[in-house]
Design an enzyme around this catalytic site. Structure first.
Site, PDB file in Angstrom:
ATOM      1  N   ASP A 120      -3.457  -2.855  -5.137  1.00 44.28           N
ATOM      2  CA  ASP A 120      -2.418  -3.854  -4.850  1.00 44.28           C
ATOM      3  C   ASP A 120      -1.504  -4.065  -6.052  1.00 44.28           C
ATOM      4  O   ASP A 120      -0.279  -4.173  -5.908  1.00 44.28           O
ATOM      5  CB  ASP A 120      -3.058  -5.191  -4.465  1.00 44.28           C
ATOM      6  CG  ASP A 120      -3.486  -5.248  -3.013  1.00 44.28           C
ATOM      7  OD1 ASP A 120      -3.043  -4.397  -2.216  1.00 44.28           O
ATOM      8  OD2 ASP A 120      -4.262  -6.158  -2.663  1.00 44.28           O
TER       9      ASP A 120
ATOM     10  N   HIS B  26      -9.532  -2.096  -4.985  1.00 47.10           N
ATOM     11  CA  HIS B  26      -8.396  -2.399  -4.109  1.00 47.10           C
ATOM     12  C   HIS B  26      -7.426  -3.370  -4.769  1.00 47.10           C
ATOM     13  O   HIS B  26      -6.207  -3.278  -4.567  1.00 47.10           O
ATOM     14  CB  HIS B  26      -8.844  -2.958  -2.763  1.00 47.10           C
ATOM     15  CG  HIS B  26      -7.678  -3.168  -1.845  1.00 47.10           C
ATOM     16  ND1 HIS B  26      -7.074  -2.133  -1.163  1.00 47.10           N
ATOM     17  CD2 HIS B  26      -6.948  -4.284  -1.559  1.00 47.10           C
ATOM     18  CE1 HIS B  26      -6.034  -2.594  -0.486  1.00 47.10           C
ATOM     19  NE2 HIS B  26      -5.938  -3.895  -0.703  1.00 47.10           N
TER      20      HIS B  26
ATOM     21  N   HIS C  87      -1.052 -10.990  -5.057  1.00 44.97           N
ATOM     22  CA  HIS C  87       0.361 -10.635  -4.878  1.00 44.97           C
ATOM     23  C   HIS C  87       1.302 -11.656  -5.512  1.00 44.97           C
ATOM     24  O   HIS C  87       2.275 -11.292  -6.181  1.00 44.97           O
ATOM     25  CB  HIS C  87       0.686 -10.505  -3.388  1.00 44.97           C
ATOM     26  CG  HIS C  87      -0.109  -9.461  -2.686  1.00 44.97           C
ATOM     27  ND1 HIS C  87      -0.116  -8.142  -3.067  1.00 44.97           N
ATOM     28  CD2 HIS C  87      -0.935  -9.539  -1.611  1.00 44.97           C
ATOM     29  CE1 HIS C  87      -0.905  -7.452  -2.260  1.00 44.97           C
ATOM     30  NE2 HIS C  87      -1.418  -8.282  -1.378  1.00 44.97           N
TER      31      HIS C  87
ATOM     32  N   HIS D 156       0.825  -1.211   0.000  1.00 41.30           N
ATOM     33  CA  HIS D 156       0.000   0.000   0.000  1.00 41.30           C
ATOM     34  C   HIS D 156       0.858   1.260   0.000  1.00 41.30           C
ATOM     35  O   HIS D 156       0.549   2.230  -0.704  1.00 41.30           O
ATOM     36  CB  HIS D 156      -0.951   0.002   1.193  1.00 41.30           C
ATOM     37  CG  HIS D 156      -1.908  -1.140   1.195  1.00 41.30           C
ATOM     38  ND1 HIS D 156      -2.694  -1.461   2.282  1.00 41.30           N
ATOM     39  CD2 HIS D 156      -2.208  -2.060   0.236  1.00 41.30           C
ATOM     40  CE1 HIS D 156      -3.443  -2.521   1.988  1.00 41.30           C
ATOM     41  NE2 HIS D 156      -3.155  -2.906   0.762  1.00 41.30           N
TER      42      HIS D 156
END
Length: 298
Positions: free
Chosen positions: A243, A239, A266, A80
């Site tokens: 990411d 969001h 991720h 973030h």
């Protein structure tokens, strides 16, 4: 060509680590041109540095971590803050923290954007370099996939697919044309999220010990538990784009290209970046982007 950026002043903030649950103070310092992004854990003796580049990325389970193989330690949950730096086009900064994890704040990048803007942005007397895609690269994991392709700008096209009443055909997909301004208005305030059933299992395994309704969107089987609800109808997919912006910044530069992700996270984002770097003809580091006015992006 535009110039590299750093901070004008030193700023700090304090918060709780999402996974460790530990309070940590974060201090951000200006840095010279071509320093890059450096995280420094001052809780260790001696202090340990983590330079942002793809080889320094460690665990990508539930968050993106940086590793220092010499000392065998990591700094957790950098994505973030990295997204905020990418969003503001910051090239050089030293980030000190007195614990193992970047604080989660409200679960978005917005507090970090505000912190960086509070410090002020300063131009340096060196040209800004970009990581530019020259070939299409794609990675897959079952039905999940992620792709980077050449484009004179930076766009992100993301689709999520959760079997949950909050997610539907109208809010599972988002296309984002990146500029510093649009990042702040459309993406930076989108919060991380989780499901009640999974959260307790993760806590039992030693994760999300600092998670709460003030640092994430939480959903039970039917709806959002947070009393304030969602910040956007499609906050979840926004969001995921946040990411991805942070994960792609692990190359150490702002990216010029187009990212497309389907159920990516991720780990797959990192796998994609490594696949790109492994193909030397697929990318270049350059300060001159023909056909793209980067001053309109940053």
């Amino acid at each position: 060509m535009i110039k590299q950026r750093t901070l004008k002043n030193i700023v700090c903030t304090t918060g709780i680590g999402l996974h460790t649950g530990q309070e940590v103070t974060l201090t951000l310092y200006p840095a010279l041109a071509n320093t890059g992004i450096i995280y420094r854990r001052i809780d260790l003796n001696p202090p340990v540095d983590f330079c942002v580049n793809i080889e320094s990325v460690g665990s990508t389970f539930l968050c993106t971590c940086l590793k220092n193989n010499t000392y065998g330690v990591q700094v957790l949950t950098v994505e973030h803050l990295s997204a905020a730096q990418s969003g503001l086009g910051i090239d050089n900064i030293i980030i000190e923290l007195n614990g193992p994890e970047v604080p989660i704040m409200d679960g978005s990048a917005d507090p970090f954007v505000s912190l960086l803007l509070k410090a002020g942005i300063k131009e340096l007397n060196s040209s800004k370099n970009f990581f530019r895609l020259k070939q299409i690269v794609r990675v897959e994991d079952g039905d999940r996939w992620a792709e980077l392709r050449p484009f004179n700008g930076f766009t992100l096209d993301f689709t999520i697919d959760y079997d949950h009443p909050v997610v539907n055909m109208k809010n599972k997909h988002y296309f984002f044309n990146f500029t510093s301004k649009s990042f702040r208005s459309e993406i930076s305030s989108a919060r991380t999220f989780g499901f009640v059933d999974n959260i307790q299992k993760l806590k039992n395994c030693g994760f999300v010990l600092g998670g709460s309704l003030t640092s994430s969107v939480v959903m039970d089987k039917y709806q959002v538990v947070n009393s304030e609800g969602l910040r956007f109808n499609n906050e979840l997919v926004r969001h995921k784009i946040l990411d991805a912006v942070g994960d792609l910044f692990m190359c150490g530069y702002n990216l010029i290209g187009s990212f497309i992700g389907f159920k990516s996270g991720h780990t797959l984002n990192n796998k994609l970046l490594r696949a790109v770097l492994a193909r030397r003809k697929a990318w270049e580091i350059t300060s001159c982007i023909q056909g793209c006015d980067v001053s309109k992006i940053f």
